[in-house]
Design a protein around this motif. Structure first.
Motif, PDB file in Angstrom:
ATOM      1  N   PRO A  82       0.986  -1.130  -0.049  1.00 58.25           N
ATOM      2  CA  PRO A  82       0.042  -0.073  -0.042  1.00 58.25           C
ATOM      3  C   PRO A  82       0.820   1.152  -0.041  1.00 58.25           C
ATOM      4  O   PRO A  82       1.928   1.197   0.801  1.00 58.25           O
ATOM      5  N   ALA A  83       0.685   2.211  -0.973  1.00 59.59           N
ATOM      6  CA  ALA A  83       1.398   3.351  -1.061  1.00 59.59           C
ATOM      7  C   ALA A  83       0.692   4.695  -0.839  1.00 59.59           C
ATOM      8  O   ALA A  83       0.900   5.549   0.123  1.00 59.59           O
ATOM      9  N   GLY A  84      -0.301   4.927  -1.637  1.00 56.21           N
ATOM     10  CA  GLY A  84      -1.103   6.243  -1.817  1.00 56.21           C
ATOM     11  C   GLY A  84      -2.181   6.126  -0.929  1.00 56.21           C
ATOM     12  O   GLY A  84      -2.965   5.208  -0.642  1.00 56.21           O
ATOM     13  N   ILE A  85      -2.607   7.365  -0.301  1.00 55.60           N
ATOM     14  CA  ILE A  85      -3.861   7.509   0.370  1.00 55.60           C
ATOM     15  C   ILE A  85      -4.563   8.623   0.056  1.00 55.60           C
ATOM     16  O   ILE A  85      -3.995   9.611  -0.127  1.00 55.60           O
ATOM     17  N   CYS A 132      -2.877   9.245  -4.741  1.00 50.87           N
ATOM     18  CA  CYS A 132      -3.684   9.336  -5.252  1.00 50.87           C
ATOM     19  C   CYS A 132      -4.375  10.656  -4.150  1.00 50.87           C
ATOM     20  O   CYS A 132      -3.816  10.910  -3.173  1.00 50.87           O
ATOM     21  N   ILE A 133      -5.642  11.369  -4.780  1.00 50.06           N
ATOM     22  CA  ILE A 133      -5.900  12.343  -3.851  1.00 50.06           C
ATOM     23  C   ILE A 133      -7.600  12.388  -4.385  1.00 50.06           C
ATOM     24  O   ILE A 133      -8.017  12.114  -5.540  1.00 50.06           O
ATOM     25  N   VAL A 134      -8.407  12.764  -3.083  1.00 45.66           N
ATOM     26  CA  VAL A 134      -9.944  12.894  -3.364  1.00 45.66           C
ATOM     27  C   VAL A 134     -10.179  14.219  -3.357  1.00 45.66           C
ATOM     28  O   VAL A 134      -9.903  14.904  -2.597  1.00 45.66           O
ATOM     29  N   TRP A 140     -14.517  13.205  -6.645  1.00 48.31           N
ATOM     30  CA  TRP A 140     -13.746  12.564  -7.573  1.00 48.31           C
ATOM     31  C   TRP A 140     -12.373  12.231  -7.093  1.00 48.31           C
ATOM     32  O   TRP A 140     -11.731  12.810  -6.345  1.00 48.31           O
ATOM     33  N   LEU A 141     -11.874  10.810  -7.581  1.00 46.46           N
ATOM     34  CA  LEU A 141     -10.577  10.460  -6.987  1.00 46.46           C
ATOM     35  C   LEU A 141      -9.696  10.482  -8.033  1.00 46.46           C
ATOM     36  O   LEU A 141      -9.842  10.265  -9.231  1.00 46.46           O
ATOM     37  N   TYR A 142      -8.505  11.078  -7.989  1.00 46.39           N
ATOM     38  CA  TYR A 142      -7.520  11.221  -9.076  1.00 46.39           C
ATOM     39  C   TYR A 142      -6.374  10.409  -8.626  1.00 46.39           C
ATOM     40  O   TYR A 142      -5.727  10.432  -7.657  1.00 46.39           O
TER      41      TYR A 142
END
Length: 143
Positions: A82-85, A132-134, A140-142
């Motif tokens: 797991p990397a991005g949150i 990632c970013i919300v 929206w999830l980027y």
């Protein structure tokens, strides 16, 4: 700030005054192994991706451990690096996986909500996912 090389996170106030560190190398409760991302939810909780231990850790604002979820594997709630949150306005947690090539979504307590994505280069497929970013307004999830 995550400090992967020393397997810890460091916390400062807005004036740049060092407050505390959390973690040391390893897999025990107060330990981290290559932490990648730290995000803060609307409750002031720190959510940390512990890449080397295939888990997510959640701390309060003082660095006290609130919960840990995840383990090595490919099932719901399991992780493959797991990397991005990302955190949405409801404090749901979106986790990208470097080796799992998917995104998993959890509620703030760590309960699995859904997962999506497979390895590849077509729409809806991923490879070597990291950040990632919300968007808090649109949801929206980027990636």
């Amino acid at each position: 700030m995550t400090y992967a090389g020393n397997c810890r996170i460091n916390v400062w106030d807005l004036d740049g005054v060092f407050l505390y560190s959390y973690g040391s190398p390893g897999g025990l409760h107060r330990q981290l192994l290559n932490p990648q991302t730290i995000k803060v939810n609307s409750r002031g909780e720190f959510v940390i991706s512990d890449l080397g231990n295939n888990r997510i850790k959640v701390l309060d604002e003082k660095g006290n451990l609130l919960r840990i979820f995840g383990k090595t594997g490919q099932g719901p709630g399991d992780f493959m690096r797991p990397a991005g949150i990302g955190i949405d306005r409801y404090n749901n947690i979106y986790v990208t996986e470097v080796k799992g090539n998917r995104i998993q979504v959890f509620d703030r307590t760590g309960k699995s909500i859904t997962k999506f994505g497979t390895q590849g280069t077509k729409k809806g497929q991923f490879g070597n996912l990291h950040g990632c970013i919300v968007d808090q307004e649109t949801g929206w999830l980027y990636v």
